[in-house]
Scaffold this motif. Sequence first.
Motif, mmCIF file in Angstrom:
data_model
loop_
_atom_site.group_PDB
_atom_site.id
_atom_site.type_symbol
_atom_site.label_atom_id
_atom_site.label_comp_id
_atom_site.label_asym_id
_atom_site.label_seq_id
_atom_site.Cartn_x
_atom_site.Cartn_y
_atom_site.Cartn_z
ATOM 1 N N VAL A 10 0.848 -1.204 0.000
ATOM 2 C CA VAL A 10 0.000 0.000 0.000
ATOM 3 C C VAL A 10 0.881 1.251 0.000
ATOM 4 C CG1 VAL A 10 -1.636 1.324 1.397
ATOM 5 C CG2 VAL A 10 -1.987 -1.120 1.080
ATOM 6 N N ARG A 11 1.926 1.257 0.838
ATOM 7 C CA ARG A 11 2.835 2.420 0.874
ATOM 8 C C ARG A 11 3.528 2.615 -0.479
ATOM 9 N NH1 ARG A 11 4.206 0.374 5.954
ATOM 10 N NH2 ARG A 11 6.079 -0.585 5.110
ATOM 11 N N GLN A 12 3.940 1.517 -1.093
ATOM 12 C CA GLN A 12 4.594 1.634 -2.405
ATOM 13 C C GLN A 12 3.635 2.175 -3.453
ATOM 14 O OE1 GLN A 12 7.094 -1.414 -4.014
ATOM 15 N NE2 GLN A 12 7.522 -2.222 -1.968
ATOM 16 N N ASN A 13 2.381 1.725 -3.424
ATOM 17 C CA ASN A 13 1.391 2.243 -4.380
ATOM 18 C C ASN A 13 1.201 3.741 -4.202
ATOM 19 O OD1 ASN A 13 0.310 0.423 -6.302
ATOM 20 N ND2 ASN A 13 -0.565 -0.757 -4.616
ATOM 21 N N LYS A 14 1.082 4.178 -2.959
ATOM 22 C CA LYS A 14 0.905 5.614 -2.707
ATOM 23 C C LYS A 14 2.145 6.394 -3.128
ATOM 24 C CE LYS A 14 -2.412 5.173 1.045
ATOM 25 N NZ LYS A 14 -2.669 5.327 2.480
ATOM 26 N N ALA A 15 3.320 5.849 -2.868
ATOM 27 C CA ALA A 15 4.557 6.533 -3.242
ATOM 28 C C ALA A 15 4.692 6.643 -4.762
ATOM 29 C CB ALA A 15 5.762 5.797 -2.652
ATOM 30 N N ILE A 16 4.329 5.583 -5.472
ATOM 31 C CA ILE A 16 4.423 5.614 -6.939
ATOM 32 C C ILE A 16 3.414 6.610 -7.507
ATOM 33 C CG2 ILE A 16 4.059 4.240 -9.025
ATOM 34 C CD1 ILE A 16 6.700 3.628 -7.802
ATOM 35 N N LEU A 18 2.375 9.314 -5.973
ATOM 36 C CA LEU A 18 2.966 10.618 -5.681
ATOM 37 C C LEU A 18 4.105 10.923 -6.658
ATOM 38 C CD1 LEU A 18 3.207 13.144 -3.927
ATOM 39 C CD2 LEU A 18 4.709 11.832 -2.406
ATOM 40 N N LEU A 19 4.890 9.912 -6.986
ATOM 41 C CA LEU A 19 5.966 10.093 -7.958
ATOM 42 C C LEU A 19 5.415 10.527 -9.314
ATOM 43 C CD1 LEU A 19 8.988 9.797 -8.654
ATOM 44 C CD2 LEU A 19 8.505 7.413 -9.225
ATOM 45 N N PHE A 20 4.320 9.911 -9.727
ATOM 46 C CA PHE A 20 3.704 10.284 -11.004
ATOM 47 C C PHE A 20 3.233 11.738 -10.970
ATOM 48 C CE2 PHE A 20 -0.027 10.434 -13.861
ATOM 49 C CZ PHE A 20 0.653 10.230 -15.053
ATOM 50 N N ILE A 21 2.640 12.141 -9.865
ATOM 51 C CA ILE A 21 2.172 13.531 -9.735
ATOM 52 C C ILE A 21 3.362 14.494 -9.772
ATOM 53 C CG2 ILE A 21 1.109 15.164 -8.122
ATOM 54 C CD1 ILE A 21 -0.719 12.797 -7.257
ATOM 55 N N LEU A 22 4.444 14.129 -9.087
ATOM 56 C CA LEU A 22 5.631 14.994 -9.097
ATOM 57 C C LEU A 22 6.255 15.083 -10.489
ATOM 58 C CD1 LEU A 22 7.389 14.020 -5.741
ATOM 59 C CD2 LEU A 22 6.299 16.194 -6.305
ATOM 60 N N LEU A 23 6.242 13.968 -11.219
ATOM 61 C CA LEU A 23 6.791 13.991 -12.581
ATOM 62 C C LEU A 23 5.946 14.891 -13.489
ATOM 63 C CD1 LEU A 23 7.806 10.261 -13.006
ATOM 64 C CD2 LEU A 23 9.337 12.229 -12.966
ATOM 65 N N LEU A 43 14.739 17.345 -6.607
ATOM 66 C CA LEU A 43 15.228 16.853 -5.316
ATOM 67 C C LEU A 43 14.163 16.016 -4.605
ATOM 68 C CD1 LEU A 43 17.190 19.958 -4.009
ATOM 69 C CD2 LEU A 43 18.125 17.817 -4.873
ATOM 70 N N SER A 44 12.915 16.464 -4.680
ATOM 71 C CA SER A 44 11.830 15.694 -4.068
ATOM 72 C C SER A 44 11.674 14.342 -4.749
ATOM 73 C CB SER A 44 10.515 16.474 -4.170
ATOM 74 O OG SER A 44 10.598 17.685 -3.483
#
Length: 159
Positions: A10-16, A18-23, A43-44
């Motif tokens: 679940v944490r990895q799904n949320k992190a990925i 968030l990564l997509f949103i940051l990209l 940096l983030s």
Amino acid sequence: MIRLIEENLVRQNKAIMLLFILLEEEFTRLMSSNPQSVSQIELSIQELMRQIAVERASLRRMVGKVVEGAQRVSELYPVMDEQTRESFEQMISMLDETEQKCGVQASKNNEMAMALFDQSKSLLEFMHNQIKPKNNHAYSAAGRYAKAANSARLLTGRL
């Protein structure tokens, strides 16, 4: 242990996600040509990717504890009940799908950054060529052609 593995996924799904949103945000800032804000986002992104790598290493260790020698979550499916296995399969497929989107977006960001780099480099070369002396022939103090430097200088001579 299965619950800890599920929480990790679940944490990895949320992190990925968030990564997509940051990209996507990075791409938007690249389009607006604001280099300072792009570096902050970068940096983030790097920190988030580091945390995802730590989560994956932790997941691999936990999977290895449940089934000796196992490294992937799919190797745990035979020891899970039907409902847990379906839940894990959904989380892993969602994780893979979001990772693919991140890969495409990262590729777009890379192309945009390289295009901006090429544009800046070309502009800098053009400006350098404009201030560079075009005539290499200059008379020396003896009245002959002196060998003039081919590069731009502000001041030449002796004091």
